[in-house]
Enzyme design. Structure first.
Site, PDB file in Angstrom:
ATOM      1  N   CYS A 110     -24.495  -5.792  23.954  1.00 14.03           N
ATOM      2  CA  CYS A 110     -23.278  -5.742  23.112  1.00 14.03           C
ATOM      3  C   CYS A 110     -22.019  -5.811  23.960  1.00 14.03           C
ATOM      4  CB  CYS A 110     -23.244  -4.488  22.240  1.00 14.03           C
ATOM      5  SG  CYS A 110     -24.526  -4.464  21.023  1.00 14.03           S
TER       6      CYS A 110
ATOM      7  N   GLN B 149     -20.498   6.334  26.739  1.00  6.91           N
ATOM      8  CA  GLN B 149     -21.435   6.428  27.871  1.00  6.91           C
ATOM      9  C   GLN B 149     -21.075   7.518  28.869  1.00  6.91           C
ATOM     10  OE1 GLN B 149     -24.265   5.118  27.968  1.00  6.91           O
ATOM     11  NE2 GLN B 149     -24.056   3.584  26.370  1.00  6.91           N
TER      12      GLN B 149
ATOM     13  N   HIS C 244     -17.671  -2.704  25.417  1.00  7.27           N
ATOM     14  CA  HIS C 244     -18.705  -2.893  24.387  1.00  7.27           C
ATOM     15  C   HIS C 244     -18.028  -3.589  23.195  1.00  7.27           C
ATOM     16  CE1 HIS C 244     -21.467  -1.573  21.156  1.00  7.27           C
ATOM     17  NE2 HIS C 244     -22.352  -1.320  22.094  1.00  7.27           N
TER      18      HIS C 244
ATOM     19  N   LYS D 259     -26.198   9.590  21.426  1.00  7.96           N
ATOM     20  CA  LYS D 259     -26.313   9.319  22.859  1.00  7.96           C
ATOM     21  C   LYS D 259     -26.194  10.611  23.665  1.00  7.96           C
ATOM     22  CE  LYS D 259     -24.151   4.737  22.463  1.00  7.96           C
ATOM     23  NZ  LYS D 259     -25.244   3.793  22.665  1.00  7.96           N
TER      24      LYS D 259
ATOM     25  N   ASP E  92     -13.137   5.066  25.182  1.00  5.44           N
ATOM     26  CA  ASP E  92     -14.469   4.969  24.609  1.00  5.44           C
ATOM     27  C   ASP E  92     -15.386   5.755  25.541  1.00  5.44           C
ATOM     28  OD1 ASP E  92     -17.043   4.314  23.992  1.00  5.44           O
ATOM     29  OD2 ASP E  92     -16.717   2.144  23.904  1.00  5.44           O
TER      30      ASP E  92
HETATM   31  N1  PLP Z   1     -19.188   1.944  23.316  1.00  2.18           N
HETATM   32  C1  PLP Z   1     -20.071   1.959  24.316  1.00  2.18           C
HETATM   33  C2  PLP Z   1     -19.570   1.964  25.735  1.00  2.18           C
HETATM   34  C3  PLP Z   1     -21.426   1.976  24.039  1.00  2.18           C
HETATM   35  O1  PLP Z   1     -22.311   1.981  25.033  1.00  2.18           O
HETATM   36  C4  PLP Z   1     -21.861   1.969  22.685  1.00  2.18           C
HETATM   37  C5  PLP Z   1     -23.286   1.937  22.343  1.00  2.18           C
HETATM   38  O2  PLP Z   1     -24.129   1.525  23.113  1.00  2.18           O
HETATM   39  C6  PLP Z   1     -20.894   1.986  21.688  1.00  2.18           C
HETATM   40  C7  PLP Z   1     -19.560   1.970  22.037  1.00  2.18           C
HETATM   41  C8  PLP Z   1     -21.253   2.010  20.241  1.00  2.18           C
HETATM   42  O3  PLP Z   1     -21.881   3.210  19.903  1.00  2.18           O
HETATM   43  P1  PLP Z   1     -22.508   3.427  18.465  1.00  2.18           P
HETATM   44  O4  PLP Z   1     -23.470   2.286  18.264  1.00  2.18           O
HETATM   45  O5  PLP Z   1     -23.191   4.750  18.560  1.00  2.18           O
HETATM   46  O6  PLP Z   1     -21.412   3.405  17.471  1.00  2.18           O
END
Ligand code: PLP
Length: 401
Positions: A358, A197, A117, A220, A194
């Site tokens: 993203c 998900q 992401h 999430k 990270d």
């Molecule tokens: N990393 C991953 C794998 C994600 O799917 C997302 C959000 O969709 C993020 C980071 C960023 O999360 P946030 O927008 O809650 O900071």
């Protein structure tokens, strides 16, 4: 599972029952989580840590109890290893800044993977630019998995940190993070995961994974927006400099010199979201009460069923088809722009996400302009997938004219 706890799922969209399949973007909240927010503002709203009065003490206790719940949820050794942030993005930015200051010098390297992401790319890129370091990327195999042979070759004496997604937010694939950590540690390299998900969908045990850092977002995970977590092993959090200065993160301040607070407060400058943390604690209780293994099993069955049913739709291409996934599937329909599919599904009450999610480098690697993504949560049922397929068939008819 427990659909009745989510009032929003009774909403009508264009006169149709809502089919919510955009859970990777954010999950809906059960009634008891929403009620917890009202309860917090009604019964103990008061700034934490500094107050001698009753309300402040209750608010402080609740905030710290939530920290304990998070620690237990990811099996951290101690609640001191849990830093509350604004979300995954904030956690990764903080980490990239602090780790950059402590560990990285000109010519050093940071490794990420192809499926990341943007929040797990851009903060590292910014830090690399500042420090004159290099971002290296683990290539992706055709099946969506990271090329582990290439990864091992990328690790060298200049590598300072590896930061990878546990689960891809586009493909849903589960990355072999245990092996990624093991290989990095063999070379004395730190690893951040990270878990945006994975945290609501799979077991995440930081001691078992042995990762040095982990980031995730409450919204999430059936919890509130604007709150997240940065986990770090104590030994590293103690060494890292704070990323932000202000109230709460200090021990003593003078114009000549400031000393910093103990963990985890050193990383929590300013008033933290103590209402959000309390509510997040309730969201974690909710997941635990549903049964984490049951949730994982339920979502695995949904994912397998969805892939099987999607294959019935002529012209559908599923990305990373048949791979082990955690509640996310991306696909396209031959000759149709994903945006058009998304709009036509929406008109039939089916909420999906379309575009680059993203993760532009991954979308470029797939050689498409975007995908249609469906993603599941514990309240989804096979019936939602049947409605998705029906709506997809109808969308195809419309598009054919
Ligand atoms: N990393 C991953 C794998 C994600 O799917 C997302 C959000 O969709 C993020 C980071 C960023 O999360 P946030 O927008 O809650 O900071």
């Amino acid at each position: 599972m427990r659909r009745e706890d989510f009032d929003i799922l009774k909403e009508k969209v264009y006169g149709r029952e809502l089919v919510y399949l955009d859970n990777a973007a954010t999950t809906q909240k059960p009634r008891e989580v929403i009620d917890a927010m009202v309860y917090a503002y009604t019964h103990f709203n008061s700034n934490i840590h500094r107050g001698v009065h009753h309300l402040s003490q209750i608010a402080t206790l609740n905030h710290e109890e939530a920290r304990q719940k998070v620690a237990k949820y990811i099996n951290a050794k101690s609640a001191d290893e849990i830093v509350f942030t604004k979300g995954t993005t904030d956690s990764l930015n903080m980490l990239a800044f602090s780790a950059g200051e402590l560990l990285v010098k000109e010519g050093d390297e940071i490794i990420v993977s192809t499926v990341e992401h943007h929040s797990n790319i851009v903060p590292w890129q910014m830090m690399c630019e500042r420090k004159g370091a290099k971002l290296r990327v683990i290539p992706m195999c055709e099946d969506g998995s990271p090329d582990m042979e290439a990864y091992v070759k990328l690790l060298n004496e200049r590598t300072k940190l590896v930061s990878v997604a546990h689960v891809s937010n586009v493909l849903g694939t589960v990355n072999p993070v245990e092996e990624i950590v093991r290989r990095a540690h063999e070379r004395g390299v730190l690893v951040a995961i990270d878990a945006a998900q994975s945290a609501a969908h799979k077991k995440v045990d930081v001691q078992e994974l042995d990762c040095d850092f982990m980031a995730f977002s409450a919204h999430k995970m059936y919890g509130p927006t604007g709150l997240g977590v940065l986990y770090g092993k104590r030994e590293w959090l103690e060494k890292l400099p704070p990323a932000e200065g202000g109230g709460e993160m200090i021990e003593h301040v003078s114009f000549e010199k400031t000393t910093y607070n103990t963990l985890p407060y050193k990383f929590e400058a300013g008033t933290p979201d103590f209402i959000g943390s309390y509510v997040f604690g309730k969201a974690l209780d909710y997941i635990e009460s549903a049964g984490r293994e049951e949730v994982e099993k339920h979502e695995r069955e949904l994912t397998e069923y969805a892939e099987q049913r999607l294959r019935e739709v002529e012209g559908v291409k599923i990305y990373a088809a048949g791979m082990r996934k955690a509640g996310v599937i991306s696909f396209n329909i031959e000759g149709v722009h994903p945006y058009d599919v998304g709009v036509l599904l929406d008109r039939q009450g089916v909420a999906v996400r379309t575009g680059h999610h993203c993760a532009e480098p991954l979308i470029t690697r797939l050689g498409v302009s975007g995908t249609v993504r469906v993603s599941f949560a514990l309240y989804n049922e096979k019936e939602d997938i049947d409605k998705l397929i029906e709506a997809l068939q109808r969308a195809k008819q419309i598009l054919k004219g």
